[in-house]
Scaffold this active site. Structure first.
Site, PDB file in Angstrom:
ATOM      1  N   CYS A 189      -6.793   7.768   4.319  1.00 23.57           N
ATOM      2  CA  CYS A 189      -6.256   8.082   5.685  1.00 23.57           C
ATOM      3  C   CYS A 189      -6.613   9.600   5.762  1.00 23.57           C
ATOM      4  O   CYS A 189      -6.150  10.497   4.821  1.00 23.57           O
ATOM      5  CB  CYS A 189      -4.871   7.805   5.663  1.00 23.57           C
ATOM      6  N   GLN A 248       0.715  -1.165  -0.219  1.00 19.98           N
ATOM      7  CA  GLN A 248      -0.236  -0.152  -0.062  1.00 19.98           C
ATOM      8  C   GLN A 248       0.654   1.513  -0.122  1.00 19.98           C
ATOM      9  O   GLN A 248       1.760   1.341   0.898  1.00 19.98           O
ATOM     10  CB  GLN A 248      -1.008   0.136   1.199  1.00 19.98           C
ATOM     11  N   HIS A 279     -14.025   1.531   2.740  1.00 21.54           N
ATOM     12  CA  HIS A 279     -14.245   1.450   4.420  1.00 21.54           C
ATOM     13  C   HIS A 279     -15.511   2.169   4.481  1.00 21.54           C
ATOM     14  O   HIS A 279     -15.670   3.398   3.944  1.00 21.54           O
ATOM     15  CB  HIS A 279     -12.956   2.302   4.949  1.00 21.54           C
TER      16      HIS A 279
HETATM   17  C1  LIG Z   1      -3.629   1.221  13.924  1.00 16.84           C
HETATM   18  C2  LIG Z   1      -4.282   1.473  12.522  1.00 16.84           C
HETATM   19  C3  LIG Z   1      -3.451   1.778  11.546  1.00 16.84           C
HETATM   20  C4  LIG Z   1      -4.032   1.949  10.244  1.00 16.84           C
HETATM   21  N1  LIG Z   1      -3.229   2.152   9.328  1.00 16.84           N
HETATM   22  C5  LIG Z   1      -3.669   2.084   7.896  1.00 16.84           C
HETATM   23  C6  LIG Z   1      -2.958   2.491   6.638  1.00 16.84           C
HETATM   24  O1  LIG Z   1      -1.677   2.369   6.913  1.00 16.84           O
HETATM   25  N2  LIG Z   1      -3.813   2.331   5.559  1.00 16.84           N
HETATM   26  C7  LIG Z   1      -4.739   2.383   5.478  1.00 16.84           C
HETATM   27  O2  LIG Z   1      -5.593   2.425   4.365  1.00 16.84           O
HETATM   28  N3  LIG Z   1      -5.889   2.040   6.249  1.00 16.84           N
HETATM   29  C8  LIG Z   1      -5.211   2.093   7.643  1.00 16.84           C
HETATM   30  N4  LIG Z   1      -5.719   1.998   8.595  1.00 16.84           N
HETATM   31  C9  LIG Z   1      -7.468   1.731   8.592  1.00 16.84           C
HETATM   32  C10 LIG Z   1      -7.712   0.060   8.400  1.00 16.84           C
HETATM   33  O3  LIG Z   1      -7.164  -0.265   7.300  1.00 16.84           O
HETATM   34  C11 LIG Z   1      -9.010  -0.237   8.074  1.00 16.84           C
HETATM   35  O4  LIG Z   1      -9.621   0.482   7.005  1.00 16.84           O
HETATM   36  C12 LIG Z   1     -10.162   0.267   9.435  1.00 16.84           C
HETATM   37  O5  LIG Z   1      -9.437  -0.017  10.695  1.00 16.84           O
HETATM   38  C13 LIG Z   1     -11.333  -0.185   9.528  1.00 16.84           C
HETATM   39  O6  LIG Z   1     -11.305  -1.604   9.297  1.00 16.84           O
HETATM   40  P1  LIG Z   1     -11.608  -2.494  10.884  1.00 16.84           P
HETATM   41  O7  LIG Z   1     -13.017  -2.004  11.540  1.00 16.84           O
HETATM   42  O8  LIG Z   1     -11.698  -3.786  10.428  1.00 16.84           O
HETATM   43  O9  LIG Z   1     -10.489  -2.284  11.719  1.00 16.84           O
HETATM   44  C14 LIG Z   1      -5.530   1.895  10.054  1.00 16.84           C
HETATM   45  C15 LIG Z   1      -6.230   1.317  11.099  1.00 16.84           C
HETATM   46  C16 LIG Z   1      -5.669   1.088  12.283  1.00 16.84           C
HETATM   47  C17 LIG Z   1      -6.539   0.704  13.624  1.00 16.84           C
END
Ligand SMILES: Cc1cc2nc3c(=O)[nH]c(=O)nc-3n(C[C@H](O)[C@H](O)[C@H](O)COP(=O)(O)O)c2cc1C
Length: 334
Positions: free
Chosen positions: A98, A68, A169
């Site tokens: 992000c 990514q 998302h």
């Molecule tokens: C600690 C953390 C770091 C994240 N870093 C990224 C990232 O580098 N790139 C990205 O697209 N999303 C990032 N996200 C978002 C996740 O990819 C995901 O979209 C988000 O957590 C929702 O999914 P979930 O509810 O299953 O956790 C991050 C989320 C968390 C909690």
């Protein structure tokens, strides 16, 4: 290192900064052979100016694996896409979701949702420069914009570049006033919007993400979307991947937690010889016994010992004792 692995995006582990580094991915891959894995977001300039090996190297076992990337300069993005292909990545994914201040300051991430034409140029250039799939991960909206028509227009701009896979998302990003953590919880989930996008774009592979925590939820989403991406629920409880393997992929041959510990310790031993520190690997395993008897002891052992700088394998032996004991207790209580 160019072993092509077939990509299956039915289930993927979300890219997560400070979480899904190469050690975490290796650990997750020991549990699940079938999920798609993503790196943390890597910024284009860091790749182009920094130590590429350090930033991009991975173990073949992690594949299929997507890199990514975060950026908004089409030339830089195209260069990084080519580099990703040369390194052996199976996919390059652009971060359009992000909302962090730092990322906005550099004009990438979620704020690119406001610039569909720029995104389209970036994707086109990336596509031209490599032969691996170019995909995007975005949100369903931003600030006061959470409309199907806008999202559909944005998705269609991306589709026209030849991008065939879009991860959505299912909550909007609030670009001002919320921390990145709040942005993962406060905006309301709207799965219906993602389902509508799939309905209107049946030729696209649409992956749904956000707040998904059980195999029943996964099965339900798969009725409307092509794949499900899960982040926090897997990081917090990595052995959730066993249920996913069993239920979604019909794979009943998942190693026990004890076997996983054995294998990660073998990996750790090799890594320590190349300068990796114990905690860089073992911190990702803190949740291995999530919800199980022995979880507290496991966590305590790790927090007391994993800052050890050297290859103290005696400690690893103690760790095996805990793992074996936990396995016995689990078998008794099963
Ligand atoms: C600690 C953390 C770091 C994240 N870093 C990224 C990232 O580098 N790139 C990205 O697209 N999303 C990032 N996200 C978002 C996740 O990819 C995901 O979209 C988000 O957590 C929702 O999914 P979930 O509810 O299953 O956790 C991050 C989320 C968390 C909690």
């Amino acid at each position: 290192m160019d072993i092509k692995k077939k990509i299956n995006r039915k289930i993927s582990v979300a890219p997560m900064m400070d979480c899904t580094d190469r050690h975490d991915r290796y650990f997750l891959r020991l549990i699940s052979k079938n999920v798609m894995l993503y790196t943390e977001m890597v910024v284009t300039k860091a790749v182009l100016r920094g130590d590429k090996q350090k930033l991009l190297k991975f173990n073949e076992l992690e594949k299929p694996l997507a890199l990514q990337v975060g950026g908004s300069d089409k030339k830089e993005l195209a260069e990084v896409a080519k580099i990703a292909e040369d390194f052996g990545y199976d996919e390059i994914n652009i971060n359009l979701g992000c909302p962090s201040k730092k990322v906005q300051k550099n004009s990438f991430g979620a704020c690119l949702m406001k610039e569909p034409d720029l995104v389209s140029e970036c994707l086109s250039e990336m596509k031209k420069s490599c032969n691996i799939p170019v995909t995007a991960k975005t949100r369903i909206g931003f600030d006061h914009t959470e409309e199907f028509d806008y999202l559909n227009m944005f998705v269609n701009k991306m589709k026209q570049t030849g991008c065939k896979t879009i991860i959505l998302h299912a909550r909007k990003a609030i670009l001002k006033g919320l921390t990145p953590k709040q942005n993962l919880n406060i905006p309301k989930l709207n799965y219906g919007m993602v389902y509508e996008i799939k309905k209107f774009n049946p030729d696209l592979e649409i992956i749904i993400n956000g707040g998904i925590t059980t195999t029943d939820q996964i099965k339900n989403h798969l009725n409307y979307c092509d794949g499900v991406m899960i982040g926090r629920a897997i990081y917090q409880n990595p052995y959730f991947l066993k249920d996913i393997e069993n239920t979604i992929f019909n794979n009943l041959n998942v190693p026990s937690r004890e076997d996983i510990v054995k294998q990660i310790l073998e990996y750790l031993e090799k890594e320590l010889k190349t300068g990796t520190r114990v905690n860089q690997v073992m911190r990702h395993t803190v949740g291995l016994y999530y919800g199980q008897p022995g979880s507290k002891e496991w966590k305590k052992y790790l927090s007391d010992n994993m800052m050890a700088r050297d290859s103290d394998f005696q400690k690893a032996k103690h760790i095996m004792d805990i793992a074996q004991n936990n396995e016995k207790v689990n078998q008794l209580t099963a």
